[in-house]
Design a protein around this motif. Structure first.
Motif, PDB file in Angstrom:
ATOM      1  N   PHE A 163      14.889-120.683 119.179  1.00 18.86           N
ATOM      2  CA  PHE A 163      14.793-121.750 118.179  1.00 18.86           C
ATOM      3  C   PHE A 163      15.846-121.463 117.122  1.00 18.86           C
ATOM      4  O   PHE A 163      15.855-120.383 116.513  1.00 18.86           O
ATOM      5  N   LYS A 191      16.497-125.836 114.184  1.00 16.04           N
ATOM      6  CA  LYS A 191      16.425-127.285 114.349  1.00 16.04           C
ATOM      7  C   LYS A 191      15.794-127.677 115.675  1.00 16.04           C
ATOM      8  O   LYS A 191      15.003-128.610 115.749  1.00 16.04           O
ATOM      9  N   GLU A 192      16.165-126.971 116.731  1.00 16.22           N
ATOM     10  CA  GLU A 192      15.639-127.326 118.047  1.00 16.22           C
ATOM     11  C   GLU A 192      15.423-126.087 118.900  1.00 16.22           C
ATOM     12  O   GLU A 192      16.027-125.037 118.680  1.00 16.22           O
ATOM     13  N   TRP A 198      15.966-124.314 122.413  1.00 20.30           N
ATOM     14  CA  TRP A 198      16.973-124.403 123.469  1.00 20.30           C
ATOM     15  C   TRP A 198      16.645-123.445 124.608  1.00 20.30           C
ATOM     16  O   TRP A 198      15.878-122.494 124.448  1.00 20.30           O
ATOM     17  N   ASN A 220       9.306-125.167 124.910  1.00 19.01           N
ATOM     18  CA  ASN A 220       8.772-125.509 123.585  1.00 19.01           C
ATOM     19  C   ASN A 220       7.452-124.805 123.289  1.00 19.01           C
ATOM     20  O   ASN A 220       7.141-124.530 122.129  1.00 19.01           O
TER      21      ASN A 220
END
Length: 247
Positions: free
Chosen positions: A82, A85-86, A88, A102
């Protein structure tokens, strides 16, 4: 070798961060008994001052920025993380990592960073019924989250501790990541033993347990999950460390 490289990185960054401005320590407000659990494990102040946490689980190497909760998990055939922001994922082929990135990227960080992650912002505490195992009673607290906190605000945790030493002994938890609905189905983990790492008491191994009809633990569900090569540092790692690899 990876751990040695990380130590060198931390040492290098430390030189450039000596003049970093100190932050005020916020006074925490926990139930008295739970505050004693945190204190037994090294204290919230020490946890809040730490910048970087690293540990190994099998062939996975976890590195977390404790202030931002950015994280990287590196394995021989994949890495995920992480970046702030996102979430990956980078892998050598499409079958290298078979989970849900996730859900998985910070799963073991939370199990490993107990009980300290139960002092995060947006948490509510209430006393719960004692857990009884082999004739021994373990007092506990239920931890729930305010709305819109994290990706699974409906998750609940039950932390149980030794009534004499205040050392954490058990963790029960619900999983609502997929359903996005509250659940009363708890899984339960025994915290078997602990390592002293830079004055903080962190788990050396944990074991999932089977449960009886009322949810009490009975016997181990599988072999213990072991954690090795623990590292706590008060040095911050560069943000670029947490970015997805370009190749």
């Amino acid at each position: 070798m990876k751990k040695i490289l990380l130590l060198f990185v931390l040492a290098a960054i430390s030189i450039s961060c000596k003049n970093e401005e100190k932050k005020e320590t916020k006074k925490e407000n926990f139930p008295n008994e739970l505050a004693k659990v945190f204190e037994k494990h090294g204290g919230i102040e020490a946890w809040k001052k730490a910048k970087t946490l690293s540990f190994n689980k099998g062939d996975e190497v976890y590195t977390t920025d404790l202030q931002s909760r950015k994280i990287v998990v590196k394995a021989p055939n994949y890495s995920l993380g992480f970046d702030g922001k996102e979430v990956w994922l980078s892998q050598k082929d499409s079958t290298a990592f078979k989970g849900n990135k996730n859900f998985y990227y910070n799963l073991y960080f939370y199990f490993y960073a107990m009980p300290f992650v139960l002092a995060d912002d947006g948490i509510m505490y209430e006393k719960t019924t004692d857990l009884v195992f082999d004739g021994v009673s373990y007092p506990g607290f239920k931890i729930s989250y305010k709305a819109n906190i994290g990706s699974s605000p409906d998750d609940n945790y039950l932390i149980y501790y030794n009534k004499d030493s205040y050392q954490m002994e058990w963790l029960a938890y619900t999983v609502t990541f997929n359903s996005k609905k509250p659940s009363e189905k708890y899984s339960i983990i025994r915290y078997n033993d602990w390592n002293s790492v830079s004055s903080l008491l962190l788990p050396k191994s944990i074991t999932w347990y089977n449960q009886d009809s009322i949810g009490a633990p009975t016997e181990p569900k599988r072999a213990a999950t072991e954690f090795t090569l623990p590292l706590i540092s008060d040095t911050k790692i560069s943000d670029s460390f947490f970015e997805k690899p370009t190749k």
